[in-house]
Enzyme design. Structure first.
Site, PDB file in Angstrom:
ATOM      1  N   HIS A 175      87.867  51.339  55.811  1.00  9.18           N
ATOM      2  CA  HIS A 175      86.558  51.893  56.125  1.00  9.18           C
ATOM      3  C   HIS A 175      86.731  53.245  56.826  1.00  9.18           C
ATOM      4  O   HIS A 175      87.528  53.365  57.763  1.00  9.18           O
ATOM      5  CB  HIS A 175      85.779  50.947  57.030  1.00  9.18           C
ATOM      6  CG  HIS A 175      85.568  49.590  56.426  1.00  9.18           C
ATOM      7  ND1 HIS A 175      84.420  49.238  55.764  1.00  9.18           N
ATOM      8  CD2 HIS A 175      86.389  48.500  56.371  1.00  9.18           C
ATOM      9  CE1 HIS A 175      84.527  47.998  55.335  1.00  9.18           C
ATOM     10  NE2 HIS A 175      85.716  47.526  55.689  1.00  9.18           N
ATOM     11  N   PRO A 202      88.409  40.306  56.227  1.00  4.35           N
ATOM     12  CA  PRO A 202      87.553  41.218  55.475  1.00  4.35           C
ATOM     13  C   PRO A 202      86.455  40.446  54.744  1.00  4.35           C
ATOM     14  O   PRO A 202      86.515  39.221  54.624  1.00  4.35           O
ATOM     15  CB  PRO A 202      88.530  41.836  54.466  1.00  4.35           C
ATOM     16  CG  PRO A 202      89.534  40.745  54.221  1.00  4.35           C
ATOM     17  CD  PRO A 202      89.683  40.031  55.543  1.00  4.35           C
ATOM     18  N   SER A 203      85.469  41.180  54.252  1.00  2.00           N
ATOM     19  CA  SER A 203      84.390  40.525  53.503  1.00  2.00           C
ATOM     20  C   SER A 203      84.800  40.240  52.067  1.00  2.00           C
ATOM     21  O   SER A 203      84.191  39.408  51.398  1.00  2.00           O
ATOM     22  CB  SER A 203      83.119  41.385  53.526  1.00  2.00           C
ATOM     23  OG  SER A 203      83.396  42.678  53.031  1.00  2.00           O
ATOM     24  N   HIS A 253      90.342  42.346  48.574  1.00  2.00           N
ATOM     25  CA  HIS A 253      91.041  43.438  47.888  1.00  2.00           C
ATOM     26  C   HIS A 253      91.168  44.505  48.954  1.00  2.00           C
ATOM     27  O   HIS A 253      90.153  44.970  49.487  1.00  2.00           O
ATOM     28  CB  HIS A 253      90.247  43.943  46.683  1.00  2.00           C
ATOM     29  CG  HIS A 253      90.944  45.042  45.940  1.00  2.00           C
ATOM     30  ND1 HIS A 253      91.564  44.834  44.721  1.00  2.00           N
ATOM     31  CD2 HIS A 253      91.150  46.347  46.259  1.00  2.00           C
ATOM     32  CE1 HIS A 253      92.111  45.973  44.320  1.00  2.00           C
ATOM     33  NE2 HIS A 253      91.873  46.905  45.234  1.00  2.00           N
ATOM     34  N   HIS A 293      91.094  47.339  51.477  1.00  2.00           N
ATOM     35  CA  HIS A 293      90.267  48.537  51.545  1.00  2.00           C
ATOM     36  C   HIS A 293      90.203  49.011  52.996  1.00  2.00           C
ATOM     37  O   HIS A 293      90.433  48.240  53.928  1.00  2.00           O
ATOM     38  CB  HIS A 293      88.856  48.269  51.003  1.00  2.00           C
ATOM     39  CG  HIS A 293      88.161  47.123  51.663  1.00  2.00           C
ATOM     40  ND1 HIS A 293      88.477  45.798  51.417  1.00  2.00           N
ATOM     41  CD2 HIS A 293      87.161  47.093  52.596  1.00  2.00           C
ATOM     42  CE1 HIS A 293      87.703  45.007  52.144  1.00  2.00           C
ATOM     43  NE2 HIS A 293      86.903  45.766  52.870  1.00  2.00           N
ATOM     44  N   HIS A 337      89.142  45.728  58.306  1.00  2.00           N
ATOM     45  CA  HIS A 337      88.597  44.463  58.795  1.00  2.00           C
ATOM     46  C   HIS A 337      89.576  43.314  58.590  1.00  2.00           C
ATOM     47  O   HIS A 337      90.259  43.233  57.566  1.00  2.00           O
ATOM     48  CB  HIS A 337      87.313  44.098  58.026  1.00  2.00           C
ATOM     49  CG  HIS A 337      86.112  44.856  58.472  1.00  2.00           C
ATOM     50  ND1 HIS A 337      85.040  45.119  57.648  1.00  2.00           N
ATOM     51  CD2 HIS A 337      85.802  45.419  59.673  1.00  2.00           C
ATOM     52  CE1 HIS A 337      84.123  45.795  58.313  1.00  2.00           C
ATOM     53  NE2 HIS A 337      84.573  45.996  59.537  1.00  2.00           N
TER      54      HIS A 337
END
Length: 316
Positions: A253, A245-246, A249, A251, A242
């Site tokens: 998906h 991102p939300s 850090h 990551h 993303h």
């Protein structure tokens, strides 16, 4: 207040609703804002509870007489009929429940339904507006990620791990909190990156050619885990990153390719891992040079400054 064996229902029963901040008839979900007791005298603190109806499994829906307790006809027209039904008590859970407690105002803004606007982020706007916003985030916002990486929380759920060594990035793969851990068609895993001491990897913008071994390994190991544990064959996964991102850090998906309709898979947010790898193979510094377009909700911390800066972006 803490959740524990035998306490969960009583704790949720103490929830006091303030408002419904989001609902989605497509995903059969609702997000509630309210308060829960802190456990200190009569103190209460803000809480967000997300409810989503769980999926049926194939065996369950094959015996409707055992599944339904009542049915009411709404309408019938030629070969088409519409009915409402009520379920009998089931062995499977009817709801997946996520709780954020105590919830900050940032959480409330994130989970509140909001209008979106498409913005274009040039490298200059990233340096001037977005990067300072990311750097200003307190470490407490990703403490839950550090707990997982340090095996303080959810250690029993780790599916694969490569530790960081010297200048080598590592990662672990774990089921995402959005997955019910049962329905394979909605399988959702996440790879969380282990950064070597003194290094940080926060978002897509930080990726360089040095991260290619990390990204390739996430792709390979994610596919292997999904195949060995759940029988998902080659091409059966959608693997993406993303931006924005939300949480900051880095990551990745890892989702069943048949799991469609997720808001986070929309154009303007999801970038396929294969495409990211291909771009870095062409130019190891490409994410310092690209102009990126993405959606921002009106409650996002970048919404106001990025909207104001759009007049500087001349080519749409």
């Amino acid at each position: 207040m803490a959740f524990g064996q035998g306490q969960d229902l009583s704790v949720l029963a103490a929830f006091k609703l303030k408002e419904i901040i989001n609902e989605d008839p497509i995903t059969h979900s609702a997000t509630l804002l309210g308060t829960l007791p802190t456990g200190k005298d009569d103190e209460r603190d803000q809480a967000i509870i997300s409810l989503q109806k769980t999926a049926f499994d194939a065996e369950e829906v094959g015996r409707l007489d055992g599944l339904l307790s009542s049915v009411k006809l709404l309408e019938s027209n030629d070969i088409y009929s519409w009915l409402l039904g009520s379920l009998k008590p089931r062995d499977a859970a009817d709801l997946k429940i996520n709780v954020i407690f105590p919830a900050t105002e940032v959480h409330v803004r994130k989970y509140t339904r909001q209008n979106l606007v498409l913005v274009r982020e040039t490298p200059e706007l990233y340096t001037r507006i977005v990067e300072p916003y990311i750097v200003a985030f307190p470490p407490s916002r990703t403490e839950w990620v550090q707990n997982i990486l340090a095996h303080k929380k959810e250690a029993h759920k780790v599916l694969y791990e490569e530790p960081a060594e010297d200048n080598k990035f590592g990662f672990l793969i774990i089921p995402d909190m959005k997955w019910d851990l049962v329905t394979i068609s909605s399988l959702y895993l996440v790879a969380l990156v282990h950064a070597p001491r003194g290094k940080a990897l926060r978002s897509l913008r930080d990726l360089r050619s040095e991260h290619l071994p990390l990204l390739r390994s996430i792709k390979v190991q994610g596919a292997r885990v999904a195949k060995e544990r759940w029988g998902i064959q080659d091409g059966g996964l959608r693997v993406f990153v993303h931006y924005q991102p939300s949480y900051y850090h880095f990551h990745v998906h890892i989702v069943n390719a048949n799991y469609t309709g997720l808001p986070g898979q929309s154009v303007g947010q999801a970038h396929l891992l294969d495409d990211i790898i291909a771009l870095l193979e062409l130019d190891g510094e490409i994410f310092t040079k690209l102009t990126l377009s993405y959606n921002l909700g009106e409650q996002h911390g970048l919404y106001v400054p990025m909207q104001a800066a759009q007049r500087e972006v001349l080519s749409y």
